[in-house]
Design a protein around this motif. Sequence first.
Motif, short mmCIF file in Angstrom:
data_model
loop_
_atom_site.label_atom_id
_atom_site.label_comp_id
_atom_site.label_asym_id
_atom_site.label_seq_id
_atom_site.Cartn_x
_atom_site.Cartn_y
_atom_site.Cartn_z
N GLU A 125 69.87 86.15 79.24
CA GLU A 125 69.10 86.81 78.24
C GLU A 125 69.24 86.15 76.63
O GLU A 125 68.00 85.77 76.03
N ASP A 167 67.83 82.05 76.66
CA ASP A 167 67.47 81.59 76.38
C ASP A 167 66.64 82.55 75.42
O ASP A 167 65.68 81.71 74.57
N ASP A 213 64.99 79.57 72.15
CA ASP A 213 63.86 79.36 71.51
C ASP A 213 64.01 79.50 70.90
O ASP A 213 62.95 78.74 70.34
N LYS A 251 71.01 72.66 76.75
CA LYS A 251 70.51 73.84 77.55
C LYS A 251 71.85 73.82 77.70
O LYS A 251 71.99 73.26 79.00
#
Length: 397
Positions: free
Chosen positions: A297, A300, A304, A316
């Motif tokens: 979490e 990400d 973002d 990533k």
Amino acid sequence: MPSISRKGQSMPESPIRKLVPFAENAKKKGVKVIHLNIGQPDIKTPKVALDAVKNNTLEVLEYSRTEGSDTYREKLAGYYEKQGVHINASEIIVTTGGSEALAFALGTVTDMGDEIIIPEPFYANYNGFATANGVKVVPVVSGIETNFALPPIEAFEKAIGPKTKAILICNPGNPTGYLYSKEEIEQLAALVKKHDLYLIADEVYREFTYEGKKHHSILQEKGLEQHAIVVDSVSKRYSMCGARIGCLISQNKMVIKTAMKFAQARLSPPTFALIASEAALDTPQSYFDDVIEEYVERRDLLLDALKEIEGIKVAKPQGAFYCIAELPIADADDFAQWLLESFQLDGETVMVAPAAGFYATPGLGKNQIRIAYVLEKEQLVKAVTILKEALKVYKKS
């Protein structure tokens, strides 16, 4: 005045810690510093480990065994068995952190003037360990364009020379978060066997892999028993960085016998930390499931938010809890220091790790930073907001 050694003068500063004085000065001025620079998780240490120390009734804090207690090493071998790694206690030396295991590994397999091949960017302290041992790092470049995947095996073979002793990897990677696939490990295994080299793997982040991907240890490779050396640690796995307990693992008896001499020279690992680490092995899988979910979490959310900043490129991560971000600036070292000395947003600023220190090739990583997403999501969002505004001001100035 007596002179300082050439080795000492060439010892690199840590990109993770060298800006600490600037951060401390900022804090003295009342500025809150959000630390993105260091992999110190805010995840709670398992209670079972803390209780083992808190409730201990030792009356004499004695030396531990040089190689670590039998009970801990046997229990540790059981942990690896569950990971599909078949070793026994005699193939493990407990060390003072993964750092000491790396130092023992290099001291065991290299002589002054030898070379080790490392895909870059890599954990910055590899440069320091190599310098301390008089060893030359031969880098093989991986790039943000490929998400820092393993470079072509031909690049490794081309880098092998008469003084090459080992290939060193970090899996999952620090600072990139890249997770080497089984096929990539097999390629490296075949190469070291072909050229009779060691393959040293820093596997301290083995627990933290994402999207259902699995960590493949070099110790799972058949036929690599005489070539494989693994470095591991409790620091990240159990959020026990201050315990300073790691280990060196090899099925090569001469490697273990030689590393033991280095271990004997430093006497023993810390007793209370050994007690805590042994207890930590009783941590249930649910602990790791929750931690992995939290890191996914955070990752990400961070990625973002970073992608919304114009000019930023970010890889990533597939494991660990770091990412490399490429910034629209020329000098990340200057920017990182400027953040601490000259910028704040509502009384807050951020501390990052300039990525040039994670490379051996001069000039690479100059516009990159490493970010550790070990903070609560709210803090990560705030940190990226500060970075966004700081870049606007910095580019104008």
